[in-house]
Design a protein around this motif. Structure first.
Motif, PDB file in Angstrom:
ATOM      1  N   GLY A 190      -7.534 -46.190   5.874  1.00 58.25           N
ATOM      2  CA  GLY A 190      -8.364 -46.915   6.827  1.00 58.25           C
ATOM      3  C   GLY A 190      -8.918 -48.173   6.193  1.00 58.25           C
ATOM      4  O   GLY A 190      -8.264 -48.808   5.362  1.00 58.25           O
ATOM      5  N   ILE A 191     -10.140 -48.546   6.592  1.00 57.93           N
ATOM      6  CA  ILE A 191     -10.794 -49.707   5.999  1.00 57.93           C
ATOM      7  C   ILE A 191     -12.119 -49.262   5.386  1.00 57.93           C
ATOM      8  O   ILE A 191     -12.681 -48.242   5.789  1.00 57.93           O
ATOM      9  CB  ILE A 191     -11.020 -50.838   7.031  1.00 57.93           C
ATOM     10  CG1 ILE A 191     -11.985 -50.385   8.142  1.00 57.93           C
ATOM     11  CG2 ILE A 191      -9.701 -51.287   7.620  1.00 57.93           C
ATOM     12  CD1 ILE A 191     -12.368 -51.494   9.101  1.00 57.93           C
ATOM     13  N   ALA A 192     -12.593 -50.002   4.391  1.00 56.35           N
ATOM     14  CA  ALA A 192     -13.832 -49.637   3.705  1.00 56.35           C
ATOM     15  C   ALA A 192     -14.437 -50.890   3.093  1.00 56.35           C
ATOM     16  O   ALA A 192     -13.758 -51.908   2.914  1.00 56.35           O
ATOM     17  CB  ALA A 192     -13.559 -48.589   2.628  1.00 56.35           C
ATOM     18  N   ASP A 193     -15.724 -50.808   2.786  1.00 63.08           N
ATOM     19  CA  ASP A 193     -16.427 -51.911   2.130  1.00 63.08           C
ATOM     20  C   ASP A 193     -15.979 -51.955   0.665  1.00 63.08           C
ATOM     21  O   ASP A 193     -16.351 -51.109  -0.143  1.00 63.08           O
ATOM     22  CB  ASP A 193     -17.944 -51.691   2.226  1.00 63.08           C
ATOM     23  CG  ASP A 193     -18.730 -52.913   1.752  1.00 63.08           C
ATOM     24  OD1 ASP A 193     -18.209 -53.637   0.878  1.00 63.08           O
ATOM     25  OD2 ASP A 193     -19.849 -53.122   2.236  1.00 63.08           O
ATOM     26  N   SER A 194     -15.170 -52.945   0.327  1.00 72.63           N
ATOM     27  CA  SER A 194     -14.613 -53.041  -1.029  1.00 72.63           C
ATOM     28  C   SER A 194     -15.711 -53.248  -2.064  1.00 72.63           C
ATOM     29  O   SER A 194     -15.621 -52.734  -3.183  1.00 72.63           O
ATOM     30  CB  SER A 194     -13.606 -54.199  -1.113  1.00 72.63           C
ATOM     31  OG  SER A 194     -12.504 -53.953  -0.285  1.00 72.63           O
ATOM     32  N   PHE A 195     -16.745 -53.999  -1.690  1.00 68.95           N
ATOM     33  CA  PHE A 195     -17.817 -54.255  -2.637  1.00 68.95           C
ATOM     34  C   PHE A 195     -18.575 -52.973  -2.950  1.00 68.95           C
ATOM     35  O   PHE A 195     -18.892 -52.677  -4.102  1.00 68.95           O
ATOM     36  CB  PHE A 195     -18.777 -55.314  -2.094  1.00 68.95           C
ATOM     37  CG  PHE A 195     -19.115 -56.361  -3.099  1.00 68.95           C
ATOM     38  CD1 PHE A 195     -18.392 -57.546  -3.166  1.00 68.95           C
ATOM     39  CD2 PHE A 195     -20.138 -56.176  -4.010  1.00 68.95           C
ATOM     40  CE1 PHE A 195     -18.684 -58.513  -4.109  1.00 68.95           C
ATOM     41  CE2 PHE A 195     -20.443 -57.140  -4.953  1.00 68.95           C
ATOM     42  CZ  PHE A 195     -19.713 -58.311  -5.005  1.00 68.95           C
ATOM     43  N   ALA A 196     -18.858 -52.194  -1.900  1.00 69.27           N
ATOM     44  CA  ALA A 196     -19.589 -50.931  -2.085  1.00 69.27           C
ATOM     45  C   ALA A 196     -18.758 -49.937  -2.884  1.00 69.27           C
ATOM     46  O   ALA A 196     -19.298 -49.100  -3.612  1.00 69.27           O
ATOM     47  CB  ALA A 196     -19.978 -50.338  -0.738  1.00 69.27           C
ATOM     48  N   ASN A 197     -17.428 -50.026  -2.734  1.00 74.44           N
ATOM     49  CA  ASN A 197     -16.526 -49.117  -3.466  1.00 74.44           C
ATOM     50  C   ASN A 197     -16.151 -49.661  -4.836  1.00 74.44           C
ATOM     51  O   ASN A 197     -15.274 -49.118  -5.498  1.00 74.44           O
ATOM     52  CB  ASN A 197     -15.251 -48.872  -2.654  1.00 74.44           C
ATOM     53  CG  ASN A 197     -15.504 -47.986  -1.460  1.00 74.44           C
ATOM     54  OD1 ASN A 197     -16.523 -47.295  -1.391  1.00 74.44           O
ATOM     55  ND2 ASN A 197     -14.597 -48.002  -0.497  1.00 74.44           N
ATOM     56  N   PHE A 198     -16.780 -50.754  -5.248  1.00 72.25           N
ATOM     57  CA  PHE A 198     -16.583 -51.351  -6.577  1.00 72.25           C
ATOM     58  C   PHE A 198     -15.155 -51.832  -6.806  1.00 72.25           C
ATOM     59  O   PHE A 198     -14.650 -51.786  -7.925  1.00 72.25           O
ATOM     60  CB  PHE A 198     -16.997 -50.375  -7.679  1.00 72.25           C
ATOM     61  CG  PHE A 198     -18.371 -49.805  -7.495  1.00 72.25           C
ATOM     62  CD1 PHE A 198     -19.478 -50.633  -7.463  1.00 72.25           C
ATOM     63  CD2 PHE A 198     -18.570 -48.443  -7.329  1.00 72.25           C
ATOM     64  CE1 PHE A 198     -20.746 -50.125  -7.277  1.00 72.25           C
ATOM     65  CE2 PHE A 198     -19.835 -47.918  -7.136  1.00 72.25           C
ATOM     66  CZ  PHE A 198     -20.928 -48.764  -7.116  1.00 72.25           C
ATOM     67  N   VAL A 199     -14.495 -52.286  -5.729  1.00 74.45           N
ATOM     68  CA  VAL A 199     -13.180 -52.910  -5.881  1.00 74.45           C
ATOM     69  C   VAL A 199     -13.426 -54.413  -5.963  1.00 74.45           C
ATOM     70  O   VAL A 199     -13.505 -55.103  -4.954  1.00 74.45           O
ATOM     71  CB  VAL A 199     -12.244 -52.558  -4.702  1.00 74.45           C
ATOM     72  CG1 VAL A 199     -10.872 -53.195  -4.900  1.00 74.45           C
ATOM     73  CG2 VAL A 199     -12.117 -51.058  -4.553  1.00 74.45           C
ATOM     74  N   TRP A 200     -13.578 -54.899  -7.194  1.00 72.55           N
ATOM     75  CA  TRP A 200     -13.948 -56.293  -7.422  1.00 72.55           C
ATOM     76  C   TRP A 200     -12.896 -56.994  -8.262  1.00 72.55           C
ATOM     77  O   TRP A 200     -12.163 -56.377  -9.018  1.00 72.55           O
ATOM     78  CB  TRP A 200     -15.286 -56.396  -8.176  1.00 72.55           C
ATOM     79  CG  TRP A 200     -16.429 -55.711  -7.511  1.00 72.55           C
ATOM     80  CD1 TRP A 200     -16.485 -55.246  -6.225  1.00 72.55           C
ATOM     81  CD2 TRP A 200     -17.686 -55.399  -8.101  1.00 72.55           C
ATOM     82  NE1 TRP A 200     -17.701 -54.668  -5.983  1.00 72.55           N
ATOM     83  CE2 TRP A 200     -18.466 -54.745  -7.109  1.00 72.55           C
ATOM     84  CE3 TRP A 200     -18.249 -55.608  -9.352  1.00 72.55           C
ATOM     85  CZ2 TRP A 200     -19.756 -54.304  -7.342  1.00 72.55           C
ATOM     86  CZ3 TRP A 200     -19.525 -55.178  -9.579  1.00 72.55           C
ATOM     87  CH2 TRP A 200     -20.288 -54.533  -8.588  1.00 72.55           C
ATOM     88  N   GLU A 201     -12.867 -58.302  -8.121  1.00 69.32           N
ATOM     89  CA  GLU A 201     -12.046 -59.120  -9.017  1.00 69.32           C
ATOM     90  C   GLU A 201     -12.750 -60.462  -9.233  1.00 69.32           C
ATOM     91  O   GLU A 201     -13.475 -60.925  -8.348  1.00 69.32           O
ATOM     92  CB  GLU A 201     -10.641 -59.328  -8.454  1.00 69.32           C
ATOM     93  CG  GLU A 201     -10.589 -59.993  -7.091  1.00 69.32           C
ATOM     94  CD  GLU A 201      -9.168 -60.121  -6.564  1.00 69.32           C
ATOM     95  OE1 GLU A 201      -8.232 -60.081  -7.388  1.00 69.32           O
ATOM     96  OE2 GLU A 201      -8.999 -60.266  -5.352  1.00 69.32           O
TER      97      GLU A 201
END
Length: 585
Positions: free
Chosen positions: A512-523
């Motif tokens: 699905g979709i998710a808040d990347s920032f909240a899930n610590f998917v950063w670059e």
């Protein structure tokens, strides 16, 4: 009639091949799209790996875009531009190499229908450049700074950036473990830009149970292929200093102490062994008794060198050249550790870490040229021994020791750690991060679509196409993970259009979709900025080429080279894709 009688003007040599016009632009676009399709499936955490078999019998397994592009034998002149931008992305920021190739190929793919319909390429180029500048500006606006944080907070943020990079690699299963190790290694070298101060030693491993893999520390560029039984990836460790594999040793080595506290370290670039006369040396003696004095002189020279080493107060003697059996036993009798034939790179890293200076003579060795560390020990790692210098005063080096199941796994793990190290260094220097998982791409795409509606004229279509091309990143993430890309992209468009979903990207775990920032998917923001900039420039460059000229000499030379290569090879997969612009025989 007069016009018909005009003589033909010959500008180029006979046999010169020229391809020009719209067909040539389309041919270049097709070649670049083919290259993009090659690396497309390697993107993201669920990306597939490519096995590349070269003409020398070497096998490389990798999903790193720069590595794949480098190993592909691409001969099409336009497609080579994509190889160059992958290399520049790798050297500049270390990660995002697949992204930059994919974006460039997608920009060209979106431009192709307009070129075929007769739109002038410069209209496309102008719109693409404007859209690229706006996209980069938008990335900078959305980026979040990590400046002003405490050391622990900063380490946590950097570890999340490293984990995002490692998630798409072979060692992604242990990304948290390696991410913290990479952050500690980068912080250990401080502001020094020399990447070789972070060493990675590789040890191959043969296990009865093939499910186990390992990781061990060592020095960059020094590859030790050794069979080491047992262990897991979590047996890896980080040395805040230098570690290198035990060098070749002579008799007497085992009698030397293997651990020192606060030792002085002497670094040499001379041989410490008994040297015989040169082959063409000639000595004439009037008295046979004089021969003994010559032999004694040889012994006196080596003993004089060894005495000076001992008098310097050093407890550890390292040399880039050989330390012979006589010197080894001499040092063992005086409780001094020695190692000869240390590689140049390892010796320089020891010098940087301990504060010592490499000497080319043992005369006048003063305290200022000696290095020091808190602890030196020779440690057993599997069946191998490592010399480890820790607690170094300058603290400007770090060593990661890697263990793994096969040579290919170890090499890919090293490439993965290199990418993570580069990302952490860039994040430290630039201090801004953006959400990953396709979130930033969707937000820029939405922004450009909205802007396109305010443009009058054909540019509206071109900017819209640029925005659509940016969606290739989240779409490919879904395709590679086996999700329904259409469904996920519709959800993302709806979320971003609501104005509250700027950080929403693909959730690779649920589909699905998710808040990347909240899930610590950063670059780091610099990765995305560099990728968009390089891809835009490359696509504009390829669109601006409308003619290819090949002189007969270069073509015959290339043909001979290709024929020679085909003799020892099964034919390269990328070699016969000339496109319409190539000469037919």
């Amino acid at each position: 009639m007069a016009a018909m009688m005009q003589p033909q003007i010959i500008l180029l040599k006979e046999g010169t091949d020229t391809s020009q016009g719209r067909a040539q632009v389309v041919s270049n676009i097709n070649a670049c799209t083919a290259v993009g399709d090659t690396v497309r499936t390697t993107l993201g955490p669920r990306g597939m790996d490519k096995l590349i078999h070269d003409d020398k019998g070497g096998v490389t397994i990798s999903n790193d875009g720069a590595t794949i592009m480098r190993l592909l034998d691409i001969v099409h002149p336009a497609a080579k531009i994509l190889v160059d931008i992958a290399k520049s992305q790798d050297s500049e920021v270390g990660d995002g190499t697949t992204t930059v190739v994919l974006l460039a190929a997608e920009f060209l793919k979106e431009a192709k229908p307009y070129v075929e319909d007769g739109v002038h390429p410069h209209s496309l180029i102008r719109s693409y450049r404007n859209a690229g500048n706006m996209a980069i500006q938008r990335v900078k606006e959305l980026a979040v700074s990590i400046e002003g944080k405490s050391l622990e907070e900063k380490k946590s943020l950097l570890a999340k950036c490293a984990a995002t990079t490692l998630s798409s690699k072979l060692i992604g299963g242990e990304k948290e473990f390696f991410a913290s190790m990479v952050v500690d290694a980068v912080l250990a070298i401080g502001n020094d830009d020399r990447l070789n101060l972070i060493g990675i030693k590789k040890l191959a491993l043969e296990l009865l149970c093939k499910m186990l893999c390992n990781a061990v520390s060592g020095s960059a560029g020094c590859y030790a292929k050794v069979q080491v039984p047992g262990g897991t990836m979590r047996d890896s460790f980080l040395v805040n200093g230098v570690a290198f594999k035990k060098t070749f040793s002579y008799a007497g080595f085992e009698q030397q102490p293997k651990k020192f506290l606060n030792p002085k370290i002497l670094l040499l670039n001379i041989e410490l062994e008994l040297k015989s006369e040169k082959e063409n040396a000639e000595i004439r003696l009037s008295d046979p008794l004089q021969y003994q004095s010559i032999v004694d002189a040889e012994w006196n020279i080596i003993y004089d060198k060894l005495d000076k080493c001992v008098k310097s107060g050093a407890k550890i003697v390292l040399s880039r050249l050989a330390i012979g059996d006589l010197a080894t036993q001499y040092f063992a009798d005086r409780d001094i550790f020695c190692a000869g034939r240390v590689t140049e790179e390892d010796l320089q890293r020891v010098a940087a870490a301990t504060g010592g200076t490499v000497q080319t003579s043992v005369n006048n060795v003063i305290d200022e040229v000696l290095g020091s560390c808190e602890v030196f020990e020779e440690k057993q790692v599997g069946n191998e021994r490592f010399n480890i210098f820790s607690g170094c005063p300058s603290g400007q080096t770090a060593t990661i020791v890697l263990r793994g199941g096969a040579d290919q796994f170890i090499e890919e793990a090293e490439r993965s750690l290199h990418d993570a190290i580069m990302i952490v260094r860039r994040a430290l220097k630039n201090s801004t991060v953006v959400p990953g998982g396709g979130a930033i791409d969707m937000e820029i795409s939405k922004y450009l679509r909205q802007h396109a509606r305010t443009i009058a004229g054909k540019s509206q279509f071109f900017v819209n196409s640029f925005a659509k091309a940016l969606e290739v990143i989240p779409r490919q993430l879904c395709d590679n993970a086996g999700f329904d890309a259409t469904d996920v992209l519709n959800k993302l468009r709806q979320k971003h259009a609501s104005g509250e979903g700027a950080n929403y990207g693909v959730d690779i775990n649920t589909g699905g979709i998710a808040d990347s920032f909240a899930n610590f998917v950063w670059e780091p923001a610099v990765v995305k900025i560099n990728a968009i900039n390089a891809a835009t420039e490359a696509s504009c460059l390829i669109l601006s080429v409308d003619e290819t000229v090949k002189n007969p000499k270069s073509e015959s030379a290339q043909g001979n080279a290709a024929a020679g290569a085909m003799g020892g090879r099964g034919g390269g997969a990328m070699r016969g894709r000339g496109g319409r612009g190539m000469r037919r025989r």
